[in-house]
Write a protein that holds these residues in place. Structure first.
Motif, PDB file in Angstrom:
ATOM      1  N   TYR A  16       0.831  -1.207   0.000  1.00 53.79           N
ATOM      2  CA  TYR A  16       0.000   0.000   0.000  1.00 53.79           C
ATOM      3  C   TYR A  16       0.865   1.256   0.000  1.00 53.79           C
ATOM      4  O   TYR A  16       0.646   2.182  -0.783  1.00 53.79           O
ATOM      5  CB  TYR A  16      -0.929   0.002   1.211  1.00 53.79           C
ATOM      6  CG  TYR A  16      -1.783   1.245   1.319  1.00 53.79           C
ATOM      7  CD1 TYR A  16      -2.997   1.344   0.644  1.00 53.79           C
ATOM      8  CD2 TYR A  16      -1.366   2.341   2.080  1.00 53.79           C
ATOM      9  CE1 TYR A  16      -3.781   2.486   0.731  1.00 53.79           C
ATOM     10  CE2 TYR A  16      -2.131   3.494   2.170  1.00 53.79           C
ATOM     11  CZ  TYR A  16      -3.338   3.562   1.493  1.00 53.79           C
ATOM     12  OH  TYR A  16      -4.110   4.703   1.565  1.00 53.79           O
ATOM     13  N   ASN A  17       1.844   1.286   0.893  1.00 52.67           N
ATOM     14  CA  ASN A  17       2.699   2.470   1.000  1.00 52.67           C
ATOM     15  C   ASN A  17       3.503   2.717  -0.263  1.00 52.67           C
ATOM     16  O   ASN A  17       3.734   3.868  -0.657  1.00 52.67           O
ATOM     17  CB  ASN A  17       3.645   2.318   2.193  1.00 52.67           C
ATOM     18  CG  ASN A  17       2.930   2.450   3.526  1.00 52.67           C
ATOM     19  OD1 ASN A  17       1.831   3.007   3.596  1.00 52.67           O
ATOM     20  ND2 ASN A  17       3.535   1.943   4.579  1.00 52.67           N
ATOM     21  N   SER A  18       3.946   1.637  -0.918  1.00 52.49           N
ATOM     22  CA  SER A  18       4.717   1.775  -2.148  1.00 52.49           C
ATOM     23  C   SER A  18       3.857   2.364  -3.264  1.00 52.49           C
ATOM     24  O   SER A  18       4.272   3.291  -3.967  1.00 52.49           O
ATOM     25  CB  SER A  18       5.278   0.412  -2.566  1.00 52.49           C
ATOM     26  OG  SER A  18       6.041   0.537  -3.750  1.00 52.49           O
ATOM     27  N   VAL A  19       2.642   1.830  -3.429  1.00 50.92           N
ATOM     28  CA  VAL A  19       1.728   2.348  -4.459  1.00 50.92           C
ATOM     29  C   VAL A  19       1.339   3.789  -4.145  1.00 50.92           C
ATOM     30  O   VAL A  19       1.345   4.660  -5.028  1.00 50.92           O
ATOM     31  CB  VAL A  19       0.465   1.464  -4.559  1.00 50.92           C
ATOM     32  CG1 VAL A  19      -0.550   2.078  -5.527  1.00 50.92           C
ATOM     33  CG2 VAL A  19       0.832   0.053  -5.026  1.00 50.92           C
ATOM     34  N   ARG A  20       1.038   4.042  -2.901  1.00 46.17           N
ATOM     35  CA  ARG A  20       0.634   5.389  -2.452  1.00 46.17           C
ATOM     36  C   ARG A  20       1.730   6.406  -2.731  1.00 46.17           C
ATOM     37  O   ARG A  20       1.467   7.496  -3.253  1.00 46.17           O
ATOM     38  CB  ARG A  20       0.336   5.328  -0.954  1.00 46.17           C
ATOM     39  CG  ARG A  20       0.074   6.649  -0.256  1.00 46.17           C
ATOM     40  CD  ARG A  20      -0.157   6.365   1.218  1.00 46.17           C
ATOM     41  NE  ARG A  20      -0.450   7.536   2.015  1.00 46.17           N
ATOM     42  CZ  ARG A  20       0.404   8.117   2.852  1.00 46.17           C
ATOM     43  NH1 ARG A  20       1.642   7.633   2.981  1.00 46.17           N
ATOM     44  NH2 ARG A  20       0.042   9.164   3.566  1.00 46.17           N
ATOM     45  N   GLN A  39      12.467  13.710  -0.471  1.00 48.35           N
ATOM     46  CA  GLN A  39      11.630  14.511   0.424  1.00 48.35           C
ATOM     47  C   GLN A  39      10.201  13.971   0.457  1.00 48.35           C
ATOM     48  O   GLN A  39       9.562  13.925   1.516  1.00 48.35           O
ATOM     49  CB  GLN A  39      11.650  15.971  -0.025  1.00 48.35           C
ATOM     50  CG  GLN A  39      12.992  16.646   0.201  1.00 48.35           C
ATOM     51  CD  GLN A  39      13.138  17.943  -0.573  1.00 48.35           C
ATOM     52  OE1 GLN A  39      12.378  18.214  -1.508  1.00 48.35           O
ATOM     53  NE2 GLN A  39      14.118  18.741  -0.207  1.00 48.35           N
ATOM     54  N   HIS A  40       9.711  13.555  -0.707  1.00 51.01           N
ATOM     55  CA  HIS A  40       8.361  12.986  -0.751  1.00 51.01           C
ATOM     56  C   HIS A  40       8.304  11.684   0.048  1.00 51.01           C
ATOM     57  O   HIS A  40       7.317  11.398   0.727  1.00 51.01           O
ATOM     58  CB  HIS A  40       7.941  12.738  -2.210  1.00 51.01           C
ATOM     59  CG  HIS A  40       6.499  12.355  -2.348  1.00 51.01           C
ATOM     60  ND1 HIS A  40       5.469  13.260  -2.192  1.00 51.01           N
ATOM     61  CD2 HIS A  40       5.911  11.155  -2.610  1.00 51.01           C
ATOM     62  CE1 HIS A  40       4.312  12.641  -2.362  1.00 51.01           C
ATOM     63  NE2 HIS A  40       4.549  11.365  -2.612  1.00 51.01           N
ATOM     64  N   HIS A  41       9.381  10.899  -0.027  1.00 47.30           N
ATOM     65  CA  HIS A  41       9.451   9.649   0.737  1.00 47.30           C
ATOM     66  C   HIS A  41       9.383   9.948   2.241  1.00 47.30           C
ATOM     67  O   HIS A  41       8.733   9.219   2.997  1.00 47.30           O
ATOM     68  CB  HIS A  41      10.742   8.898   0.407  1.00 47.30           C
ATOM     69  CG  HIS A  41      10.944   7.654   1.218  1.00 47.30           C
ATOM     70  ND1 HIS A  41      10.164   6.518   1.046  1.00 47.30           N
ATOM     71  CD2 HIS A  41      11.816   7.367   2.214  1.00 47.30           C
ATOM     72  CE1 HIS A  41      10.555   5.585   1.900  1.00 47.30           C
ATOM     73  NE2 HIS A  41      11.554   6.080   2.620  1.00 47.30           N
ATOM     74  N   GLU A  42      10.053  11.018   2.667  1.00 43.17           N
ATOM     75  CA  GLU A  42       9.999  11.404   4.077  1.00 43.17           C
ATOM     76  C   GLU A  42       8.567  11.741   4.490  1.00 43.17           C
ATOM     77  O   GLU A  42       8.101  11.339   5.559  1.00 43.17           O
ATOM     78  CB  GLU A  42      10.901  12.608   4.332  1.00 43.17           C
ATOM     79  CG  GLU A  42      12.390  12.303   4.257  1.00 43.17           C
ATOM     80  CD  GLU A  42      13.242  13.537   4.479  1.00 43.17           C
ATOM     81  OE1 GLU A  42      12.771  14.440   5.212  1.00 43.17           O
ATOM     82  OE2 GLU A  42      14.345  13.619   3.928  1.00 43.17           O
ATOM     83  N   ASN A  68       2.068  18.220  -1.763  1.00 37.60           N
ATOM     84  CA  ASN A  68       2.472  16.812  -1.807  1.00 37.60           C
ATOM     85  C   ASN A  68       1.909  16.053  -0.607  1.00 37.60           C
ATOM     86  O   ASN A  68       1.420  14.922  -0.738  1.00 37.60           O
ATOM     87  CB  ASN A  68       3.999  16.690  -1.824  1.00 37.60           C
ATOM     88  CG  ASN A  68       4.584  16.826  -3.208  1.00 37.60           C
ATOM     89  OD1 ASN A  68       4.250  17.763  -3.930  1.00 37.60           O
ATOM     90  ND2 ASN A  68       5.454  15.911  -3.593  1.00 37.60           N
ATOM     91  N   LEU A  69       1.984  16.679   0.564  1.00 36.44           N
ATOM     92  CA  LEU A  69       1.426  16.062   1.768  1.00 36.44           C
ATOM     93  C   LEU A  69      -0.085  15.890   1.619  1.00 36.44           C
ATOM     94  O   LEU A  69      -0.652  14.842   1.958  1.00 36.44           O
ATOM     95  CB  LEU A  69       1.747  16.909   2.995  1.00 36.44           C
ATOM     96  CG  LEU A  69       1.193  16.412   4.337  1.00 36.44           C
ATOM     97  CD1 LEU A  69       1.737  15.033   4.658  1.00 36.44           C
ATOM     98  CD2 LEU A  69       1.540  17.398   5.451  1.00 36.44           C
ATOM     99  N   ASN A  70      -0.746  16.905   1.090  1.00 38.46           N
ATOM    100  CA  ASN A  70      -2.191  16.822   0.876  1.00 38.46           C
ATOM    101  C   ASN A  70      -2.550  15.723  -0.117  1.00 38.46           C
ATOM    102  O   ASN A  70      -3.567  15.048   0.035  1.00 38.46           O
ATOM    103  CB  ASN A  70      -2.724  18.164   0.364  1.00 38.46           C
ATOM    104  CG  ASN A  70      -2.765  19.223   1.448  1.00 38.46           C
ATOM    105  OD1 ASN A  70      -2.610  18.918   2.628  1.00 38.46           O
ATOM    106  ND2 ASN A  70      -2.968  20.466   1.049  1.00 38.46           N
ATOM    107  N   CYS A  71      -1.702  15.558  -1.126  1.00 36.40           N
ATOM    108  CA  CYS A  71      -1.952  14.531  -2.142  1.00 36.40           C
ATOM    109  C   CYS A  71      -1.895  13.137  -1.501  1.00 36.40           C
ATOM    110  O   CYS A  71      -2.693  12.250  -1.818  1.00 36.40           O
ATOM    111  CB  CYS A  71      -0.923  14.648  -3.264  1.00 36.40           C
ATOM    112  SG  CYS A  71      -1.444  13.912  -4.831  1.00 36.40           S
ATOM    113  N   LEU A  72      -0.952  12.944  -0.582  1.00 32.06           N
ATOM    114  CA  LEU A  72      -0.857  11.682   0.156  1.00 32.06           C
ATOM    115  C   LEU A  72      -2.110  11.448   0.990  1.00 32.06           C
ATOM    116  O   LEU A  72      -2.653  10.335   1.031  1.00 32.06           O
ATOM    117  CB  LEU A  72       0.375  11.705   1.061  1.00 32.06           C
ATOM    118  CG  LEU A  72       1.730  11.560   0.359  1.00 32.06           C
ATOM    119  CD1 LEU A  72       2.854  12.121   1.231  1.00 32.06           C
ATOM    120  CD2 LEU A  72       2.004  10.101   0.015  1.00 32.06           C
ATOM    121  N   LYS A  73      -2.576  12.481   1.642  1.00 31.72           N
ATOM    122  CA  LYS A  73      -3.777  12.363   2.473  1.00 31.72           C
ATOM    123  C   LYS A  73      -5.018  12.140   1.609  1.00 31.72           C
ATOM    124  O   LYS A  73      -5.942  11.424   2.013  1.00 31.72           O
ATOM    125  CB  LYS A  73      -3.930  13.612   3.341  1.00 31.72           C
ATOM    126  CG  LYS A  73      -2.840  13.731   4.402  1.00 31.72           C
ATOM    127  CD  LYS A  73      -3.013  14.968   5.264  1.00 31.72           C
ATOM    128  CE  LYS A  73      -1.948  15.013   6.366  1.00 31.72           C
ATOM    129  NZ  LYS A  73      -2.070  16.209   7.221  1.00 31.72           N
TER     130      LYS A  73
END
Length: 304
Positions: A16-20, A39-42, A68-73
């Motif tokens: 999941y984390n890899s795809v995300r 930085q995105h990985h962090e 980028n953080l919002n995109c992850l959320k």
């Protein structure tokens, strides 16, 4: 295959984390984000990550880091609500989540989490005037609800129409790609990631429609990205294909003896207790073997 992918996304945190991380990184870079992969990985790896976590590590652009953080959320929200039907409110919520705490949200609150109230230009393309957006989106949503089950060409067509309407002042590309991912998982279609390395082909496919009213080129592109997705995550989708020496020993022994407890396997492997436990735990997690019996008398057998 799709059921397997869905199951893995729900049960395998590493997958999941890899795809995300891949999906959100590439979708952000395509829109010009300057946040690096590291930085995105962090951001993706940290629990309750904040923009400060990235800024402290010299992120080049605070605004990009926020998005980028919002995109992850947003990815998490969409996956957690994968069976929620697309609606005006749901799609607008995607944009609200994507633009939260950004300068856009502060400066243009009337167009945050809402369809645009102004006209825009995208490259050489002029999307429909703002007063037509709600009606066009209403027709788009209802049209695709009538289709019940979507195929890959339906998903390509929806994506084209969504980007053509350009319902938001900002965030349309990332939201459109997120919707396509959701539609794949909801319709037994292999998902895909629009990769930054193929950005030109992707953009050309969108532009081809503008000039030829033909979305088949985008369908072809999506099909290619499905193949890329399956190849990239092959180790998760086919965990039995390459076994370690010790894994092979366990499988061979269990096939000959049907069942074995940990002590027996420890003996044939020649490993210490901790190493044997770790190996067996990993094999259970990867569904190579399964535990049978109660906790006191548990044994292992091969997954058929």
């Amino acid at each position: 295959m799709l059921k397997q992918i869905l199951h893995l996304l729900k049960t395998n945190k590493e997958f999941y984390n890899s795809v995300r991380e891949d999906f959100t990184y590439h979708s952000s870079v395509i829109e010009g984000s300057t946040v690096t992969r590291e930085q995105h990985h962090e951001l993706a790896s940290a629990n309750d990550a904040t923009v400060k976590d990235v800024i402290n590590n010299q992120a080049s652009n605070k605004e990009d880091a926020i998005e980028n953080l919002n995109c992850l959320k947003l990815f998490d929200y969409v996956f957690d609500n994968i069976d929620e039907p697309l609606s005006h409110n749901e799609i607008c919520k995607y944009q609200l989540l994507l633009k939260k705490n950004t300068s856009f949200a502060k400066n243009v609150p009337q167009e945050t989490g809402k369809y645009r109230t102004s006209d825009v230009k995208v490259g050489n393309h002029y999307p429909p005037p703002n007063y037509k957006v709600h009606e066009l989106m209403d027709n788009l949503i209802k049209n695709f609800q009538l289709r019940k089950i979507l195929l890959i060409d339906d998903i390509a067509q929806f994506h084209i129409e969504f980007e053509r309407i350009h319902p938001f002042r900002d965030g349309n590309g990332r939201i459109g790609r997120m919707i396509a991912f959701k539609q794949c998982l909801s319709n037994n279609v292999i998902p895909f990631i629009v990769n930054q390395e193929t950005r030109k082909t992707y953009i050309n496919s969108l532009e081809y429609f503008q000039h030829n009213n033909d979305y088949s080129i985008l369908t072809k592109y999506f099909l290619e990205q499905q193949k890329t997705f399956l190849m990239k995550y092959d180790e998760y989708l086919h965990p039995h294909k390459e076994l370690s020496s010790n894994e092979s020993k366990v499988i061979e022994y269990l096939r000959s003896n049907k069942y074995a407890n940990r002590s027996e396997l420890e003996s044939i492997l020649g490993l210490k207790i901790a190493a044997t436990k770790n190996l067996l735990s990993k094999m259970v997690k990867n569904k190579l073997i399964k535990i049978v019996g109660g906790s006191k008398n548990s044994k292992y057998s091969v997954v058929n």
